[in-house]
Design a protein around this motif. Structure first.
Motif, mmCIF file in Angstrom:
data_model
loop_
_atom_site.group_PDB
_atom_site.id
_atom_site.type_symbol
_atom_site.label_atom_id
_atom_site.label_comp_id
_atom_site.label_asym_id
_atom_site.label_seq_id
_atom_site.Cartn_x
_atom_site.Cartn_y
_atom_site.Cartn_z
ATOM 1 N N GLU A 1 -1.820 28.035 1.566
ATOM 2 C CA GLU A 1 -1.455 28.335 0.186
ATOM 3 C C GLU A 1 -0.894 27.109 -0.526
ATOM 4 O O GLU A 1 -0.858 27.074 -1.752
ATOM 5 C CB GLU A 1 -0.414 29.464 0.150
ATOM 6 C CG GLU A 1 -0.916 30.789 0.692
ATOM 7 C CD GLU A 1 0.146 31.864 0.650
ATOM 8 O OE1 GLU A 1 1.335 31.521 0.427
ATOM 9 O OE2 GLU A 1 -0.185 33.042 0.829
ATOM 10 N N ASN A 2 -0.416 26.124 0.244
ATOM 11 C CA ASN A 2 0.208 24.941 -0.352
ATOM 12 C C ASN A 2 -0.391 23.659 0.233
ATOM 13 O O ASN A 2 0.221 23.017 1.094
ATOM 14 C CB ASN A 2 1.721 24.960 -0.146
ATOM 15 C CG ASN A 2 2.092 24.965 1.330
ATOM 16 O OD1 ASN A 2 1.350 25.484 2.165
ATOM 17 N ND2 ASN A 2 3.228 24.365 1.663
ATOM 18 N N PRO A 3 -1.615 23.284 -0.156
ATOM 19 C CA PRO A 3 -2.161 22.013 0.334
ATOM 20 C C PRO A 3 -1.229 20.862 -0.030
ATOM 21 O O PRO A 3 -0.567 20.877 -1.068
ATOM 22 C CB PRO A 3 -3.513 21.909 -0.382
ATOM 23 C CG PRO A 3 -3.419 22.843 -1.537
ATOM 24 C CD PRO A 3 -2.508 23.934 -1.132
ATOM 25 N N VAL A 4 -1.174 19.853 0.842
ATOM 26 C CA VAL A 4 -0.166 18.799 0.745
ATOM 27 C C VAL A 4 -0.810 17.489 0.322
ATOM 28 O O VAL A 4 -1.848 17.091 0.854
ATOM 29 C CB VAL A 4 0.554 18.618 2.099
ATOM 30 C CG1 VAL A 4 1.514 17.438 2.042
ATOM 31 C CG2 VAL A 4 1.289 19.897 2.476
ATOM 32 N N LEU A 5 -0.189 16.826 -0.648
ATOM 33 C CA LEU A 5 -0.452 15.427 -0.982
ATOM 34 C C LEU A 5 0.915 14.765 -1.126
ATOM 35 O O LEU A 5 1.568 14.869 -2.156
ATOM 36 C CB LEU A 5 -1.271 15.307 -2.272
ATOM 37 C CG LEU A 5 -1.552 13.881 -2.734
ATOM 38 C CD1 LEU A 5 -2.321 13.098 -1.670
ATOM 39 C CD2 LEU A 5 -2.307 13.884 -4.057
ATOM 40 N N TRP A 6 1.339 14.059 -0.066
ATOM 41 C CA TRP A 6 2.718 13.561 0.025
ATOM 42 C C TRP A 6 2.706 12.043 0.086
ATOM 43 O O TRP A 6 2.090 11.457 0.980
ATOM 44 C CB TRP A 6 3.390 14.165 1.254
ATOM 45 C CG TRP A 6 4.796 13.688 1.507
ATOM 46 C CD1 TRP A 6 5.659 13.162 0.616
ATOM 47 C CD2 TRP A 6 5.482 13.718 2.765
ATOM 48 N NE1 TRP A 6 6.847 12.861 1.199
ATOM 49 C CE2 TRP A 6 6.775 13.191 2.533
ATOM 50 C CE3 TRP A 6 5.154 14.158 4.038
ATOM 51 C CZ2 TRP A 6 7.714 13.083 3.543
ATOM 52 C CZ3 TRP A 6 6.090 14.058 5.042
ATOM 53 C CH2 TRP A 6 7.358 13.521 4.802
ATOM 54 N N ASN A 7 3.394 11.427 -0.864
ATOM 55 C CA ASN A 7 3.597 9.974 -0.832
ATOM 56 C C ASN A 7 4.763 9.707 0.111
ATOM 57 O O ASN A 7 5.927 9.809 -0.268
ATOM 58 C CB ASN A 7 3.882 9.448 -2.240
ATOM 59 C CG ASN A 7 3.984 7.944 -2.282
ATOM 60 O OD1 ASN A 7 3.811 7.266 -1.271
ATOM 61 N ND2 ASN A 7 4.266 7.397 -3.451
ATOM 62 N N VAL A 8 4.437 9.340 1.337
ATOM 63 C CA VAL A 8 5.454 9.250 2.386
ATOM 64 C C VAL A 8 6.310 8.000 2.223
ATOM 65 O O VAL A 8 7.540 8.058 2.270
ATOM 66 C CB VAL A 8 4.784 9.269 3.770
ATOM 67 C CG1 VAL A 8 5.845 9.248 4.876
ATOM 68 C CG2 VAL A 8 3.902 10.497 3.908
ATOM 69 N N TYR B 1 0.850 -1.194 0.000
ATOM 70 C CA TYR B 1 0.000 0.000 0.000
ATOM 71 C C TYR B 1 0.887 1.247 0.000
ATOM 72 O O TYR B 1 1.858 1.324 0.776
ATOM 73 C CB TYR B 1 -0.912 0.026 1.226
ATOM 74 C CG TYR B 1 -2.029 -1.002 1.182
ATOM 75 C CD1 TYR B 1 -3.307 -0.634 0.810
ATOM 76 C CD2 TYR B 1 -1.797 -2.331 1.508
ATOM 77 C CE1 TYR B 1 -4.341 -1.562 0.772
ATOM 78 C CE2 TYR B 1 -2.809 -3.273 1.482
ATOM 79 C CZ TYR B 1 -4.087 -2.881 1.106
ATOM 80 O OH TYR B 1 -5.107 -3.798 1.063
ATOM 81 N N ALA B 2 0.531 2.186 -0.880
ATOM 82 C CA ALA B 2 1.233 3.473 -0.883
ATOM 83 C C ALA B 2 0.639 4.345 0.214
ATOM 84 O O ALA B 2 -0.581 4.537 0.285
ATOM 85 C CB ALA B 2 1.093 4.155 -2.237
ATOM 86 N N LEU B 3 1.494 4.874 1.079
ATOM 87 C CA LEU B 3 1.067 5.697 2.206
ATOM 88 C C LEU B 3 1.144 7.171 1.812
ATOM 89 O O LEU B 3 2.207 7.672 1.455
ATOM 90 C CB LEU B 3 1.963 5.421 3.413
ATOM 91 C CG LEU B 3 1.709 6.285 4.661
ATOM 92 C CD1 LEU B 3 0.364 5.948 5.265
ATOM 93 C CD2 LEU B 3 2.833 6.087 5.669
ATOM 94 N N TYR B 4 -0.012 7.849 1.889
ATOM 95 C CA TYR B 4 -0.082 9.272 1.532
ATOM 96 C C TYR B 4 -0.528 10.076 2.748
ATOM 97 O O TYR B 4 -1.370 9.629 3.544
ATOM 98 C CB TYR B 4 -1.085 9.520 0.400
ATOM 99 C CG TYR B 4 -0.649 9.013 -0.955
ATOM 100 C CD1 TYR B 4 0.096 9.809 -1.809
ATOM 101 C CD2 TYR B 4 -0.996 7.727 -1.372
ATOM 102 C CE1 TYR B 4 0.488 9.344 -3.057
ATOM 103 C CE2 TYR B 4 -0.611 7.251 -2.614
ATOM 104 C CZ TYR B 4 0.131 8.064 -3.453
ATOM 105 O OH TYR B 4 0.522 7.604 -4.679
ATOM 106 N N LEU B 5 0.012 11.295 2.859
ATOM 107 C CA LEU B 5 -0.452 12.268 3.843
ATOM 108 C C LEU B 5 -1.126 13.412 3.085
ATOM 109 O O LEU B 5 -0.526 13.998 2.179
ATOM 110 C CB LEU B 5 0.709 12.798 4.679
ATOM 111 C CG LEU B 5 0.345 13.912 5.676
ATOM 112 C CD1 LEU B 5 -0.618 13.410 6.730
ATOM 113 C CD2 LEU B 5 1.607 14.490 6.328
ATOM 114 N N MET B 6 -2.357 13.703 3.459
ATOM 115 C CA MET B 6 -3.115 14.781 2.804
ATOM 116 C C MET B 6 -3.453 15.848 3.847
ATOM 117 O O MET B 6 -4.047 15.540 4.890
ATOM 118 C CB MET B 6 -4.403 14.233 2.182
ATOM 119 C CG MET B 6 -4.164 13.186 1.112
ATOM 120 S SD MET B 6 -5.695 12.681 0.272
ATOM 121 C CE MET B 6 -6.572 11.901 1.621
#
Length: 642
Positions: free
Chosen positions: A489-496, A477-482
């Motif tokens: 100003e910079n919403p985050v979608l990070w593939n941790v 599973y790919a772990l993402y932080l949203m």
């Protein structure tokens, strides 16, 4: 002291009430350009020339070609028509170096039109023409004629024209009674939800009333009997429409805009943010545009922040802070006060002119920032603590190099902090999610990450307890932080990182699961309730015989007593009526055995209509025969008596 506090509280409440209503509709720069374009249409007649030339002058714009316009007005002027003289005189006055000369005969005809026998419109046109042409007129005679006509033409349009006419007369004339008509007309205005105020006659009547009321009030130097809330409601009503159906409607709006932006008593203020009302570290200035309803900047005004409070904490950030005027825009460096990200309620006051109306406004300002992610720690925790926990730190925005493996005996844990990128202050955005995405099946599971008392975000996944949410599908599973918020100003979608989850009692391979996601499902066949068992045939036949027995008894009695059918008429209407009645009874039987309700109603409508007409005809014939029989009986009795 208590009395002083009570008076202060009363003043504060009244101030809040005065701030409650502000112009929600006005002419923006694009609206003024569109209005000017409507008024700049080519002339078709003298009336259109009047609306265009005078309307543009209300906006402070001259007609494109003044010489051609003046020639058109002179060429189309009819000296024998009061209306044509009015249009020509008014339009020529709005054009520089366009003089119109009239004969003594024309002047006499204009004076003759000022009488009690003329309508208010004719008096208005004659007086306006005389005034624009610079000809003398008897103001008191005009006042007398207007009073007489107002009593006969008691409507909004006529009284508005009377107000406009009175503004052309001498100040020494007795204009008091006509001035009182402003208050009477104001009482006729319809209040729409406390926001709009208008006449039922429509936009033109409302706009021309505003123009006429301020013209006469300026002329006699007396404030019109209009409250500030009424003025704002009239502004909202007049300028709520942004496209105009006719040249006359555009002219009325231009006249009202000119009157509201340039009079001695009331000047509505429009305060609007330049662009979105948002400040940040990269854009620290809050910029406001302060104009009148005609979008003309009020550069001489003073703009002050009375208070700026946080919507969330109610804490005051600013108080009594002035804006700075720069190139027609009022600016305030709000970020200099170091506000936290979020929304702030501004109370802004515009001063510098006693005529200002709606000069206390409320603005909601957003302070945005950029979020940074610190101390992102990932670990796999053994439930029985037999194996020591190993923590791996991942730096944003990089992805973890190694995969993390967790089975049913282990928990996967993640901790991190969200801070302001510039100041380092801890943030708690509205939306912070952890998403696990199966790279083979496409399945997604989303969890909410919540902060603790120290604003440290923690997320822990117990693979044994959460297996149902993953449908017990093991895999990578790919772990993402949203992270998201309206103030970021910079919403985050990070593939941790990648996490390998192993669930017990795995039901099916992930490939089979993904293959069966979008295939047709087996057809659902509904099983209806079986009909109940019918009663024995003997019982049904016995019941039918009992139902028909009264009819059989009727036939027997008719046979024994002797049925009298001598009065039965075999006329077509009588036969058709009885046949139709029998057909309806037969239709009831067919409905029970073969037809449904809709089919039965269709046939019943046809048979019933024919039966009704035939029955009506049959009864009419019987009535005629009965009346004839009665008359014959009376005649025979009369003859016997003779």
């Amino acid at each position: 002291m208590a009395l002083l506090r009570l008076v202060s509280l009363l003043v504060f409440v009244l101030a809040l009430g005065a701030q409650a209503l502000t112009p929600s509709h006005y002419l923006a720069a694009s609206d003024v350009d569109r209005l000017q374009a409507v008024l700049s249409q080519p002339f078709t007649d003298l009336k259109s020339a009047y609306f265009s030339v005078v309307g543009l002058s209300k906006l402070g714009v001259s007609v494109a070609d003044s010489n051609d316009a003046c020639s058109f007005i002179k060429a189309n002027m009819d000296s024998s028509s009061i209306e044509a003289l009015f249009y020509a005189a008014e339009a020529s006055q709005a054009i520089s170096s366009c003089e119109i000369h009239v004969s003594n005969e024309t002047r006499d005809s204009l004076h003759a039109a000022v009488s009690e026998d003329s309508t208010v419109s004719q008096i208005h046109q004659a007086v306006s023409a005389l005034s624009s042409l610079g000809l003398p007129l008897a103001s008191q005679e005009v006042v007398s004629a207007l009073k007489a006509r107002i009593s006969k033409e008691d409507n909004v349009v006529a009284i508005t024209l009377a107000l406009q006419t009175a503004s052309r007369l001498s100040q020494q004339a007795e204009l008091g009674e006509i001035l009182e008509e402003i208050e009477d007309l104001a009482a006729r205005l319809d209040d729409l939800g406390g926001v709009y105020l208008q006449f039922e006659e429509g936009l033109e009547a409302t706009a021309l009333f505003v123009s006429a009321a301020y013209a006469l009030s300026d002329h006699v130097d007396m404030e019109p009997p209009l409250k500030e809330d009424q003025v704002i409601q009239l502004v909202n009503s007049i300028f709520s429409k942004k496209s105009w159906d006719s040249l006359s409607e555009a002219f009325s709006v231009a006249s009202a805009a000119a009157a509201l932006s340039n009079n001695r008593f009331h000047k509505p203020v429009v305060v609007s943010a330049v662009g979105p009302a948002t400040v940040s570290h990269s854009q620290p200035l809050l910029q406001l545009q302060v104009t009148d309803v005609l979008c003309q900047p009020l550069s001489s005004a003073n703009v002050l922040v009375e208070s700026a409070t946080s919507v969330a904490s109610k804490a005051a950030i600013l108080s009594q802070t002035p804006f700075t005027l720069r190139d027609g825009i009022f600016e305030l460096n709000f970020m200099a006060s170091k506000p936290a990200s979020g929304y702030y309620q501004f109370s802004v006051a515009v001063t510098g002119d006693s005529r200002l109306v709606a000069n206390h406004v409320e603005l909601k300002v957003k302070v945005s920032t950029k979020v940074a992610i610190n101390n992102m720690d990932l670990s796999v925790v053994d439930k029985d603590q037999s194996i020591g926990t190993k923590t791996t730190r991942v730096e944003y925005p990089n992805k973890g190099k190694a995969s993390f493996i967790a089975d049913s005996h282990q928990n996967f844990a993640m901790t991190f902090q969200l801070v302001d990128e510039t100041t380092g202050v801890e943030l708690t955005p509205h939306q912070t999610f952890v998403r696990l995405h199966n790279q083979k099946t496409g399945q997604e599971v989303v969890f909410v990450a919540e902060p603790d008392s120290k604003n440290l975000y923690k997320f822990e996944l117990d693979t044994a307890e959460r297996k149902t949410e993953f449908d017990s599908i093991s895999g990578t599973y790919a772990l993402y932080l949203m992270v998201g918020d309206a103030t970021l100003e910079n919403p985050v979608l990070w593939n941790v990182a990648d996490v390998v989850l192993k669930f017990p009692d795995e039901e099916a391979p992930s490939t089979v699961q993904s293959k069966n996601l979008y295939v047709p499902k087996p057809e659902i066949k509904h099983l209806f309730r079986e009909p109940e068992k019918r009663p024995p045939t003997v019982l049904s036949n016995t019941f039918t015989a009992l139902v028909l027995s009264p009819f059989l008894l009727l036939l027997i009695l008719w046979f024994k007593l002797g049925a009298n059918i001598s009065n039965f008429s075999f006329s077509p209407s009588s036969v058709l009526f009885h046949v139709g009645h029998a057909a309806m009874l037969g239709l009831m039987y067919v409905y029970w055995t073969h037809l449904n309700m809709f089919q039965t109603l269709k046939y019943l409508a046809i048979i019933g209509s024919l039966t009704f007409l035939a029955g009506n005809r049959m009864l009419a014939q019987k009535a005629v025969k009965r009346i004839a029989a009665e008359q014959s009986s009376r005649l025979a009795k009369y003859r016997s008596l003779r």
